[in-house]
Design a protein around this motif. Sequence first.
Motif, short mmCIF file in Angstrom:
data_model
loop_
_atom_site.label_atom_id
_atom_site.label_comp_id
_atom_site.label_asym_id
_atom_site.label_seq_id
_atom_site.Cartn_x
_atom_site.Cartn_y
_atom_site.Cartn_z
N VAL A 132 0.84 -1.21 0.00
CA VAL A 132 0.00 0.00 0.00
C VAL A 132 0.87 1.25 0.00
O VAL A 132 0.61 2.22 -0.73
N LEU A 133 1.93 1.20 0.83
CA LEU A 133 2.85 2.34 0.93
C LEU A 133 3.51 2.62 -0.41
O LEU A 133 3.59 3.79 -0.84
N ILE A 134 3.99 1.60 -1.08
CA ILE A 134 4.64 1.76 -2.39
C ILE A 134 3.65 2.31 -3.41
O ILE A 134 3.96 3.24 -4.17
N ARG A 135 2.44 1.74 -3.41
CA ARG A 135 1.43 2.15 -4.39
C ARG A 135 1.01 3.61 -4.19
O ARG A 135 0.95 4.39 -5.14
N LYS A 141 3.69 10.75 -6.08
CA LYS A 141 4.77 11.25 -6.94
C LYS A 141 4.21 11.69 -8.29
O LYS A 141 4.59 12.74 -8.82
N ARG A 142 3.29 10.87 -8.84
CA ARG A 142 2.68 11.23 -10.13
C ARG A 142 1.86 12.52 -10.01
O ARG A 142 1.86 13.36 -10.91
N LEU A 143 1.15 12.66 -8.88
CA LEU A 143 0.34 13.86 -8.68
C LEU A 143 1.21 15.12 -8.60
O LEU A 143 0.85 16.17 -9.14
N ILE A 144 2.35 14.99 -7.92
CA ILE A 144 3.28 16.13 -7.83
C ILE A 144 3.81 16.49 -9.21
O ILE A 144 3.90 17.66 -9.58
N LEU A 147 1.21 18.26 -11.09
CA LEU A 147 1.06 19.64 -10.59
C LEU A 147 2.11 20.55 -11.22
O LEU A 147 1.81 21.67 -11.65
N ILE A 148 3.34 20.05 -11.30
CA ILE A 148 4.42 20.83 -11.91
C ILE A 148 4.15 21.04 -13.40
O ILE A 148 4.33 22.13 -13.94
N GLU A 149 3.67 19.98 -14.06
CA GLU A 149 3.35 20.08 -15.49
C GLU A 149 2.23 21.08 -15.73
O GLU A 149 2.27 21.86 -16.68
N ALA A 150 1.21 21.05 -14.86
CA ALA A 150 0.09 21.99 -14.99
C ALA A 150 0.55 23.42 -14.80
O ALA A 150 0.10 24.34 -15.48
#
Length: 244
Positions: A132-135, A141-144, A147-150
């Motif tokens: 669960v922690l890894i997932r 990480k993908r959300l961050i 956010l940077i891409e947006a």
Amino acid sequence: LFVLEVFVFSIRQEVLWLILNAVLCCGIVWMSTRLKRLQLAGEDLAKGNLKLQIDTSGMPYDFKQHAENLEAISSGINAAVEERLKSERMKTELITNVSHDIKTPLTSIINYADLISKEKTDNEKIREYDAVLIRQSAKLKRLIEDLIEASKASTGNLEVHISEFDASVFVGQIAGEYEDKLAEHSLKLITDIPDKPVRILADSRMMWRIFDNLMNNISKYSMEGSRVYLSLTRKEGKAVYVFK
């Protein structure tokens, strides 16, 4: 002027009439040059010149007032644009700094979660918690990154790497990537692609993010037990993807 001309004609003074009209012509030319100056200033403002300076020398009061109003509009718009740019820069810097601050501890979490997964243990709960922690850390990480891409996209600094590839490749990738996810919701994927390759110019990474977003929505919101159609066709020199 009309009354003066009537008076001049009544006393039959042709020379005076000529002088009067000469003065009138000079006055019209003088007035026209000032009006032309205002017209050119207005055109400059319409083209986006936000640092407008109008020469008001020799202008009558109303013309001068109009010129000052145009300069005030220019200054007001310029101030608003500067404020907007400042706000955008602050927002971008804030997002970038916060994202960087979050990524540093997140990297440690991901690394330690990976180390825990490599440890030998018979405790299934630890394995379950670690998975669960890894997932979830990978999702964060993908959300961050999103956010940077947006943030980059909103300021026009998003890098796009165009290359040529076969458009039907995405359809095959989607069929493989989402097979299990669609099966969980009893959704059947039906694809339709041309026999010949459809060559396109695009950023494959950006394209995949669009497709990934669409397929995630389809998986979440489609009625269970229904069919999902994905087709690729050629139309007027373009590749057209259709999701149903």
